[in-house]
Design a protein around this motif. Structure first.
Motif, mmCIF file in Angstrom:
data_model
loop_
_atom_site.group_PDB
_atom_site.id
_atom_site.type_symbol
_atom_site.label_atom_id
_atom_site.label_comp_id
_atom_site.label_asym_id
_atom_site.label_seq_id
_atom_site.Cartn_x
_atom_site.Cartn_y
_atom_site.Cartn_z
ATOM 1 N N ILE A 22 -26.457 -98.960 48.762
ATOM 2 C CA ILE A 22 -26.577 -99.741 47.466
ATOM 3 C C ILE A 22 -25.771 -99.245 46.426
ATOM 4 O O ILE A 22 -24.874 -99.925 45.661
ATOM 5 N N ASP A 38 -22.415 -98.389 46.008
ATOM 6 C CA ASP A 38 -21.211 -98.542 46.350
ATOM 7 C C ASP A 38 -20.766 -100.039 46.063
ATOM 8 O O ASP A 38 -20.011 -99.908 46.464
ATOM 9 N N LYS A 39 -21.706 -101.164 46.278
ATOM 10 C CA LYS A 39 -22.113 -102.593 46.109
ATOM 11 C C LYS A 39 -21.947 -102.971 44.825
ATOM 12 O O LYS A 39 -21.409 -103.705 44.806
ATOM 13 N N TYR A 40 -23.487 -101.847 44.668
ATOM 14 C CA TYR A 40 -23.693 -103.011 43.382
ATOM 15 C C TYR A 40 -24.002 -101.743 41.902
ATOM 16 O O TYR A 40 -24.049 -101.095 42.219
ATOM 17 N N TYR A 96 -28.448 -101.387 55.377
ATOM 18 C CA TYR A 96 -27.413 -99.928 55.938
ATOM 19 C C TYR A 96 -27.985 -99.715 57.481
ATOM 20 O O TYR A 96 -27.338 -99.024 57.734
ATOM 21 N N ARG A 98 -27.147 -109.728 42.630
ATOM 22 C CA ARG A 98 -26.869 -110.160 44.521
ATOM 23 C C ARG A 98 -27.641 -111.658 44.650
ATOM 24 O O ARG A 98 -27.403 -112.244 45.858
ATOM 25 N N LEU A 132 -31.160 -104.658 51.064
ATOM 26 C CA LEU A 132 -29.937 -103.771 51.811
ATOM 27 C C LEU A 132 -30.365 -101.976 51.990
ATOM 28 O O LEU A 132 -29.153 -101.868 52.868
#
Length: 76
Positions: A40, A42-44, A60, A10, A56
């Protein structure tokens, strides 16, 4: 035991990953609910630095709060 030097996907900051001693790893200092973990994940796909995990988690919770406001008519 030698630990792995990683770069946060990130922020690109470096940190030491202690996967073999996870209780000593920097990520263990950030407390997350299962919902926050899912957000988290789902993103990384790889480890993040503690600062980005906290950011993050806050993102959220802001999104969750805004959704609640929208539901009760105070939407943005």
């Amino acid at each position: 035991m030698k630990h792995e030097l990683k770069y946060c996907p990130r922020c690109n900051g470096s940190f030491e990953c202690k996967v073999g001693s996870v209780v000593l790893c920097q990520c263990s200092t950030v407390k997350l609910s299962q919902e926050e973990r899912n957000f988290i994940n789902d993103k990384y796909e790889d480890c993040l630095c503690a600062a980005c995990m906290e950011a993050l988690r806050d993102e959220y919770n802001r999104e969750k709060f805004q959704l609640r406001l929208k539901k009760i008519g105070y939407g943005f």
